[in-house]
Motif scaffolding. Sequence first.
Motif, PDB file in Angstrom:
ATOM      1  N   SER A 303       0.778  -1.237  -0.001  1.00 51.44           N
ATOM      2  CA  SER A 303       0.061  -0.186   0.002  1.00 51.44           C
ATOM      3  C   SER A 303       0.745   1.209  -0.027  1.00 51.44           C
ATOM      4  O   SER A 303       0.626   2.280  -0.767  1.00 51.44           O
ATOM      5  N   VAL A 304       1.869   1.183   0.632  1.00 46.74           N
ATOM      6  CA  VAL A 304       2.884   2.388   0.838  1.00 46.74           C
ATOM      7  C   VAL A 304       3.341   2.704  -0.616  1.00 46.74           C
ATOM      8  O   VAL A 304       3.237   3.846  -1.093  1.00 46.74           O
ATOM      9  N   PHE A 305       3.772   1.539  -1.473  1.00 47.28           N
ATOM     10  CA  PHE A 305       4.543   1.652  -2.628  1.00 47.28           C
ATOM     11  C   PHE A 305       3.514   2.111  -3.746  1.00 47.28           C
ATOM     12  O   PHE A 305       3.914   2.965  -4.584  1.00 47.28           O
ATOM     13  N   SER A 306       2.382   1.659  -3.580  1.00 48.90           N
ATOM     14  CA  SER A 306       1.419   2.084  -4.417  1.00 48.90           C
ATOM     15  C   SER A 306       0.940   3.403  -4.595  1.00 48.90           C
ATOM     16  O   SER A 306       0.763   4.196  -5.280  1.00 48.90           O
ATOM     17  N   PHE A 307       0.603   3.727  -3.235  1.00 52.78           N
ATOM     18  CA  PHE A 307       0.301   5.302  -2.903  1.00 52.78           C
ATOM     19  C   PHE A 307       1.489   6.117  -3.111  1.00 52.78           C
ATOM     20  O   PHE A 307       1.289   7.065  -3.906  1.00 52.78           O
ATOM     21  N   GLY A 308       2.618   5.795  -2.743  1.00 51.30           N
ATOM     22  CA  GLY A 308       3.918   6.590  -3.158  1.00 51.30           C
ATOM     23  C   GLY A 308       4.073   6.625  -4.696  1.00 51.30           C
ATOM     24  O   GLY A 308       4.264   7.987  -5.150  1.00 51.30           O
ATOM     25  N   ASN A 309       4.093   5.692  -5.455  1.00 53.12           N
ATOM     26  CA  ASN A 309       4.073   5.809  -6.920  1.00 53.12           C
ATOM     27  C   ASN A 309       3.101   6.897  -7.520  1.00 53.12           C
ATOM     28  O   ASN A 309       3.364   7.413  -8.200  1.00 53.12           O
ATOM     29  N   TRP A 310       1.910   6.573  -7.020  1.00 53.63           N
ATOM     30  CA  TRP A 310       0.829   7.479  -7.552  1.00 53.63           C
ATOM     31  C   TRP A 310       1.334   8.840  -7.097  1.00 53.63           C
ATOM     32  O   TRP A 310       1.043  10.005  -8.011  1.00 53.63           O
ATOM     33  N   LEU A 311       1.393   9.268  -5.811  1.00 56.36           N
ATOM     34  CA  LEU A 311       1.540  10.657  -5.530  1.00 56.36           C
ATOM     35  C   LEU A 311       2.863  11.181  -6.131  1.00 56.36           C
ATOM     36  O   LEU A 311       2.883  12.375  -6.506  1.00 56.36           O
TER      37      LEU A 311
END
Lengths: 643, 83
Positions: A303-311
Amino acid sequence: MSGEKKINIVLAGQGNTGKSSVFNFLTGLHQHTGNWAGKTIEKLEGTLYYRDYTVDVLDLPGIYSLTTLSVEEVISRDYIVTQKPDFVIDIIDSTNLERSLIFTLQLLELECPVIIALNMIDLAKKKGIEIYHGRLESILNVPVIPTVASRGRGLTDIIDKVIEQKENKPSFRPPGYGKEIEECISQLTSMMDGLDIPYPKRWLAIKLIEKDTDIIKLISRKAPEIAVKADELGKQLEEIHGHDSGLVIADERSHLAAQITREIVKMTPHRKMSMNERLDLITTHKFAGYLIMVLILGGMFLSVFSFGNWLSSALEPVFRGWHDWWNESIGITFLATIGWSAVEGVLALFQIALPYILPFYILLYILEDWGYIARISFLMDKFMHKMGIHGKGCISFIIGLGCNVPGCLSCRIMETKRERFITAVLVTLVPCSAVSVIVFGLVGKYVGLAWAFGLYIFAMIVLFIAGKLSSKLLLGEPVELIMHMPGYKTPHLRSIMVQTWDALKEFVYIAAPLVIISGVVIQAINLAGWMPAISSFLNPVTVSWLGLPSITGILLIFGILRKELILVMLAAYLGTAEFAEVLTESQMITLAVVSMFYVPCVATISVLWNEYGWKKTMVIVVAEILFAILLAGVVKRVLDLVL
Amino acid sequence: MKEEKDKISLAEMEDGRSGIIDSIAGGRNLVKRLADLGITRGAAIKMLRTTLFSGPVQVEVFGSRFVLGHGMASKIIVIPDER
């Protein structure tokens, strides 16, 4: 202002008693952190304006006892004795009364005015523990106030009590121990008249009987005859009790604590296991525990990486817009470009902090507040011991996967210098989120996901071997894990927010200066047109040994700033994001391996510098550069055979 | 008095079993550190969890839970309660 009426109080307590909740509630935004003189241990201070009073609050480091064993403990004890705060607020975990009381008894020995906060009283009730706090008050002769710090309940009562007690000085007497011990104590104190030592006499006597090394040294210097007498009395006690006199008092304290607990507590036994106890059983299970751990941590990273990549891809055009605006309004001159690289340094920090570190910390502190992190330490202890450190080090590794900076900072939870250092070195080898961008953006995308995950496993093996090596190289006994296992509890938003904010602030403060300065320097070298010269200077390494294109020399220099720049700059220099057209699979993997290990980024170097001094930092940096080059070269040669 | 053979180290205790601490065979620092947590001679101790491959153990003493490294657990000598 009517702030002339000043009171200073310190918060003391063992770990996991809710001390930081009390501190945060009382001081709110009026907090400042610093270090204890000459130590890398954080000093937390804050101010509370209450009624007509200015109350200075100091949060002592979380400690388990006041016997000299770790730096934190010595700091706390010296502070209480020499600075003589108006009150020491002893924060007690009501669900673990007995353990907390042992610490309280030690505080009382220091003969400072104590007010007891019976914290987590609500949890105790839920567990069927009823505490008659009035009885505790009369047994110990100190004020006792029930509190629920996480909800702010009872905390102003403490301050009311502080003010009340400040105005009419209370009488005070430390708790008494067994007859023969008190006899020894009074014999020793009678010899101490005129002795110029800031500690209370009775306390000194107790420490002498306990054979506290520091105190024996101190006394032997000033009044050797007292030390001799103490030794003699210790031998007598040994005869009576049949074991080491150093432990007689510790025994005595824990018996007294047990006795007090019996007098003030009424237990209603539980009919069935609580939800939380069942949760504890599953999450520490021999097999299921590990499965749950993998799921929780895996879910967290996903979840951190998918959120991070998106942001971070959402932020990219915004920052590029700012850059365009900068170029248009200031113009493209040497100074303007240098100026922009300073701005970019700041933006870069936010580009790591907002998308990756912030969500990562929030999730981490939720797990921590809930009580899960301690379970990870428990489950991983055996494995971590193989690397010469104990289970708590695993937490730093997990944090390091998000970003090495907070990972290295978190090594402070390790007890000894040696363990702190080993853990920090290992954390710098943990692939952080920036490295993950390279691994997945390059290897994962063009060579295959299996290869990308393979690289992670490879990193783990390297980490493990490095751990084994460093624990062999650095002399000293490995410390064993002793840790209190907190019960599960509902996480509290407020404390999670405060902790996240503090951690984020620390990241920016420590990392910012070096990131900005080195950004400017590297840009200046670039503008001066020295980059091609440098990259051809690096050719023997990059081209001949690693088989990479010559421009990777430049990339690796920029990568010191932020590792994901390697990928960003690669696209910029090649004028294409289709890396498969310019790099072979073997080259991609080699580049990823170098990026993983070659040097901690500038922000991480800042932390190492801050915590361990520049000498050790330089050793780590140089060693890791050499290691990465050697390793990647070997990897390349192996790949050439396989692919 | 208990027979010598009834004494076992904490590390050998099975999950769920409890006993009384008989002695702690460690250096003074260790013994003191444990005593500060209430883990001392005469205290009742219950084994909650052991881990695979002789990893750390989780115990309960006076209602508090602690994790102790395996080496440490093997230095704590316990007289187990009758089953």
